[in-house]
Design a protein around this motif. Sequence first.
Motif, mmCIF file in Angstrom:
data_model
loop_
_atom_site.group_PDB
_atom_site.id
_atom_site.type_symbol
_atom_site.label_atom_id
_atom_site.label_comp_id
_atom_site.label_asym_id
_atom_site.label_seq_id
_atom_site.Cartn_x
_atom_site.Cartn_y
_atom_site.Cartn_z
ATOM 1 N N TYR A 52 0.836 -1.202 0.000
ATOM 2 C CA TYR A 52 0.000 0.000 0.000
ATOM 3 C C TYR A 52 0.873 1.255 0.000
ATOM 4 O O TYR A 52 0.551 2.230 0.647
ATOM 5 C CB TYR A 52 -0.891 0.015 1.233
ATOM 6 N N SER A 53 1.972 1.210 -0.712
ATOM 7 C CA SER A 53 2.889 2.344 -0.675
ATOM 8 C C SER A 53 2.637 3.290 -1.842
ATOM 9 O O SER A 53 2.221 2.878 -2.913
ATOM 10 C CB SER A 53 4.333 1.851 -0.711
ATOM 11 N N PHE A 60 2.721 15.426 -4.619
ATOM 12 C CA PHE A 60 1.588 14.513 -4.488
ATOM 13 C C PHE A 60 2.095 13.117 -4.170
ATOM 14 O O PHE A 60 3.162 12.716 -4.614
ATOM 15 C CB PHE A 60 0.773 14.447 -5.789
ATOM 16 N N TYR A 61 1.287 12.374 -3.417
ATOM 17 C CA TYR A 61 1.566 10.960 -3.196
ATOM 18 C C TYR A 61 0.864 10.207 -4.315
ATOM 19 O O TYR A 61 -0.343 10.346 -4.495
ATOM 20 C CB TYR A 61 1.057 10.512 -1.822
ATOM 21 N N GLN A 62 1.643 9.416 -5.065
ATOM 22 C CA GLN A 62 1.079 8.772 -6.242
ATOM 23 C C GLN A 62 1.409 7.289 -6.266
ATOM 24 O O GLN A 62 2.450 6.859 -5.808
ATOM 25 C CB GLN A 62 1.625 9.419 -7.512
ATOM 26 N N ASP A 63 0.489 6.539 -6.802
ATOM 27 C CA ASP A 63 0.691 5.132 -7.117
ATOM 28 C C ASP A 63 0.190 4.961 -8.547
ATOM 29 O O ASP A 63 -1.007 4.872 -8.787
ATOM 30 C CB ASP A 63 -0.079 4.232 -6.147
ATOM 31 N N LYS A 64 1.119 4.960 -9.489
ATOM 32 C CA LYS A 64 0.743 4.974 -10.910
ATOM 33 C C LYS A 64 0.034 3.697 -11.334
ATOM 34 O O LYS A 64 -0.833 3.725 -12.193
ATOM 35 C CB LYS A 64 1.972 5.207 -11.765
ATOM 36 N N SER A 65 0.372 2.555 -10.711
ATOM 37 C CA SER A 65 -0.261 1.301 -11.131
ATOM 38 C C SER A 65 -1.750 1.289 -10.809
ATOM 39 O O SER A 65 -2.545 0.677 -11.499
ATOM 40 C CB SER A 65 0.426 0.107 -10.476
ATOM 41 N N TYR A 134 -7.890 8.476 -9.757
ATOM 42 C CA TYR A 134 -8.466 8.825 -8.460
ATOM 43 C C TYR A 134 -7.684 9.978 -7.859
ATOM 44 O O TYR A 134 -6.483 9.878 -7.636
ATOM 45 C CB TYR A 134 -8.453 7.624 -7.518
ATOM 46 N N ASN A 135 -8.375 11.090 -7.605
ATOM 47 C CA ASN A 135 -7.783 12.277 -7.006
ATOM 48 C C ASN A 135 -8.535 12.614 -5.728
ATOM 49 O O ASN A 135 -9.630 12.098 -5.491
ATOM 50 C CB ASN A 135 -7.870 13.455 -7.978
ATOM 51 N N ASP A 136 -7.968 13.524 -4.944
ATOM 52 C CA ASP A 136 -8.637 13.948 -3.711
ATOM 53 C C ASP A 136 -9.996 14.561 -4.030
ATOM 54 O O ASP A 136 -10.135 15.334 -4.979
ATOM 55 C CB ASP A 136 -7.788 14.965 -2.957
#
Length: 161
Positions: A52-53, A60-65, A134-136
Amino acid sequence: MAINKKVSFFQKYFCCGTQSDIQEPKTTLNTYILTTTIFEYWKSNKKDPIFYSMSLLDGFYQDKSKKIKTLHPLKDLIFSETLTKITLFSCPICFRYFNFILSSSCCANYICHICAFEFQRPNCHFCQNESCNYNDADLNSQKIYTDSQGLQLYALQLQKT
């Protein structure tokens, strides 16, 4: 010989019970449900936080996958089983309340960070759009998914403060 028959709350008010038959639901006045963090959730459910990193890129904190982009580090995310002053948002998938939530770019539906991570789909969770991110969620246009009028009024009061 009369049998002392107890009926449920539902039966009393919606079916065939009488006032003397009612068996009131067991509730306490000061019910307190613990508000916790996502890290505590992962630890209690024996889930590995490595999966969950999110990496910090351009502020921004991003998880591209998983196509997630948020301003909030996972350690700051708090959730609860009930609506509180801290947890303003409701996730329509897991029915929990969060202090921050994500919004899909295609259909503008909410999803919490936990559900976005756990249901690893390349498409939108709601409309199946392939180009969804998915954004805030916007704090000024808060959606309320619950049917409870009491929770809706409480959420509106929290929104005004």
